[in-house]
Design a protein around this motif. Structure first.
Motif, PDB file in Angstrom:
ATOM      1  N   SER A 155       0.835  -1.211   0.000  1.00  0.00           N
ATOM      2  CA  SER A 155       0.000   0.000   0.000  1.00  0.00           C
ATOM      3  C   SER A 155       0.863   1.253   0.000  1.00  0.00           C
ATOM      4  N   GLY A 156       2.003   1.195   0.697  1.00  0.00           N
ATOM      5  CA  GLY A 156       2.901   2.350   0.725  1.00  0.00           C
ATOM      6  C   GLY A 156       3.508   2.651  -0.634  1.00  0.00           C
ATOM      7  N   ALA A 157       3.727   1.611  -1.426  1.00  0.00           N
ATOM      8  CA  ALA A 157       4.272   1.818  -2.774  1.00  0.00           C
ATOM      9  C   ALA A 157       3.324   2.663  -3.623  1.00  0.00           C
ATOM     10  N   VAL A 158       2.033   2.402  -3.483  1.00  0.00           N
ATOM     11  CA  VAL A 158       1.033   3.189  -4.221  1.00  0.00           C
ATOM     12  C   VAL A 158       1.040   4.634  -3.724  1.00  0.00           C
ATOM     13  N   LEU A 159       1.101   4.811  -2.413  1.00  0.00           N
ATOM     14  CA  LEU A 159       1.157   6.164  -1.845  1.00  0.00           C
ATOM     15  C   LEU A 159       2.369   6.924  -2.360  1.00  0.00           C
ATOM     16  N   LEU A 160       3.516   6.263  -2.428  1.00  0.00           N
ATOM     17  CA  LEU A 160       4.725   6.920  -2.918  1.00  0.00           C
ATOM     18  C   LEU A 160       4.583   7.324  -4.382  1.00  0.00           C
ATOM     19  N   ALA A 161       4.060   6.431  -5.199  1.00  0.00           N
ATOM     20  CA  ALA A 161       3.877   6.758  -6.624  1.00  0.00           C
ATOM     21  C   ALA A 161       2.898   7.912  -6.796  1.00  0.00           C
ATOM     22  N   GLN A 162       1.835   7.932  -5.994  1.00  0.00           N
ATOM     23  CA  GLN A 162       0.875   9.036  -6.063  1.00  0.00           C
ATOM     24  C   GLN A 162       1.513  10.350  -5.630  1.00  0.00           C
ATOM     25  N   THR A 163       2.359  10.284  -4.612  1.00  0.00           N
ATOM     26  CA  THR A 163       3.049  11.495  -4.153  1.00  0.00           C
ATOM     27  C   THR A 163       3.965  12.031  -5.234  1.00  0.00           C
ATOM     28  N   MET A 164       4.686  11.152  -5.905  1.00  0.00           N
ATOM     29  CA  MET A 164       5.594  11.599  -6.967  1.00  0.00           C
ATOM     30  C   MET A 164       4.812  12.197  -8.136  1.00  0.00           C
ATOM     31  N   SER A 165       3.641  11.637  -8.434  1.00  0.00           N
ATOM     32  CA  SER A 165       2.798  12.204  -9.496  1.00  0.00           C
ATOM     33  C   SER A 165       2.312  13.598  -9.112  1.00  0.00           C
ATOM     34  N   ALA A 166       1.885  13.752  -7.854  1.00  0.00           N
ATOM     35  CA  ALA A 166       1.434  15.060  -7.388  1.00  0.00           C
ATOM     36  C   ALA A 166       2.572  16.068  -7.425  1.00  0.00           C
ATOM     37  N   LEU A 167       3.766  15.627  -7.095  1.00  0.00           N
ATOM     38  CA  LEU A 167       4.937  16.510  -7.127  1.00  0.00           C
ATOM     39  C   LEU A 167       5.203  16.966  -8.559  1.00  0.00           C
ATOM     40  N   GLU A 168       5.106  16.043  -9.503  1.00  0.00           N
ATOM     41  CA  GLU A 168       5.350  16.354 -10.908  1.00  0.00           C
ATOM     42  C   GLU A 168       4.319  17.340 -11.451  1.00  0.00           C
ATOM     43  N   GLN A 169       3.075  17.201 -10.968  1.00  0.00           N
ATOM     44  CA  GLN A 169       1.992  18.051 -11.461  1.00  0.00           C
ATOM     45  C   GLN A 169       1.841  19.351 -10.674  1.00  0.00           C
TER      46      GLN A 169
END
Length: 305
Positions: A170-184
């Motif tokens: 579940s943390g892996a998904v949270l990390l990927a979502q955080t990186m997407s938000a950072l990019e956007q």
């Protein structure tokens, strides 16, 4: 974004895989150097290094981020770095390299359980709820502002290994979502609030069971140190590894550390009531069920210490 992934153990592999699955450009992986594994002490790449090699990614192996490593990171023109249990400090010179900084996935609800062993300490403490946080890495120990969190219920039979396995997914998904938000440009880190608790790395000594403790504390400690650093006790001057136990509040007349049998169950006394032993590994032997072990020692006066 051009992302560096920094991680070492198996629990970090899911995050590396999820970042790539989500379409992020992982340009290199930073992990610790090969370490001896098994009885023959064969030098073996870390799980993250093995996963990175399978993916054809550049691998930077270093136990310390020194000047040559900093120089290589600077050459990569990084937009961000993602960290999951790398196992080493990130110095200020490296923190400044990615333009969006270093995003750390930590397996607790910060500021609870800052440190190297958050899941183990959560179980030993008897937490009912834990989780994971992504935060902006800074020089302090897990003190940076938080991007996002998730919660996870602690199950009655959880060990730190089982709970960490769930959190790693579940943390892996949270990390990927955080990186997407950072990019956007949508990521907004929030300062940590609440009571600070610390979760320092556990040593082998932390796995020793104190039978004078209440039964619930004994069960929590065994759960928290399983599989690492492992629960153990002394019997006849030799160390025995212990498996999970079950609370037996119906049996309260067994002295702390004393081993006995009742209706086929192997019981050990504690500072409150007994616990039922599930498994044991005597020194120099293979793991055994408690019943199998007790058949071989029945008739002896047995006491753990």
């Amino acid at each position: 974004m051009r992302i560096l992934f920094a991680g070492t153990p198996q629990v970090a592999v899911a995050s590396l895989d999820e970042l790539r699955r989500a379409g992020h450009e992982v340009v290199a992986v930073l992990t610790r150097t090969d370490a001896p594994v098994g009885r023959k002490r064969v030098l073996t790449p870390s799980p993250v290094a093995a996963a990175a090699a399978d993916a054809g990614l550049e691998i930077i192996k270093a136990n310390r981020i020194d000047e040559p490593v900093v120089a290589r990171l600077a050459d990569l023109k990084l937009d961000a770095a993602a960290v999951v249990a790398y196992g080493g400090l990130v110095p200020p010179s490296a923190l400044r390299i990615p333009r969006h900084g270093w995003v750390n996935l930590h397996f607790s609800l910060l500021p609870a359980w800052r440190g190297a062993a958050p899941v183990q300490h959560a179980l030993i403490n008897g937490d009912d709820i834990t989780g994971a946080s992504t935060f902006l890495l800074e020089e302090g120990l897990d003190t940076g502002p938080v991007f996002g969190t998730l919660t996870e219920r602690v199950l009655p039979d959880d060990t730190s290994g089982a709970l960490l396995d769930r959190l790693s997914i579940s943390g892996a998904v949270l990390l990927a979502q955080t990186m997407s938000a950072l990019e956007q440009g949508r990521a907004r880190p929030v300062p940590q609030e609440g009571e600070v608790t610390l979760a320092p790395k556990l040593s082998s000594a932390d796995g020793r069971i104190r039978w004078s403790d209440p039964a619930l504390a004994v069960k929590r400690r065994i759960s928290g140190v399983t599989p690492e650093p492992g629960a153990w006790t002394m019997l006849d001057g030799q160390r025995c590894k212990l498996g999970a136990v079950i609370l037996r509040p119906d049996v309260s007349d067994v002295a702390p550390g004393t081993v006995t049998e009742k209706d086929g169950a192997v019981l050990v006394g504690t500072g409150s009531h007994a616990v039922q032993l599930g498994g044991i590994q005597p020194a120099g032997r293979k793991p055994l069920s408690a019943a199998e072990w007790f058949r071989g020692v029945r008739g002896q006066e047995l006491s753990f210490s």
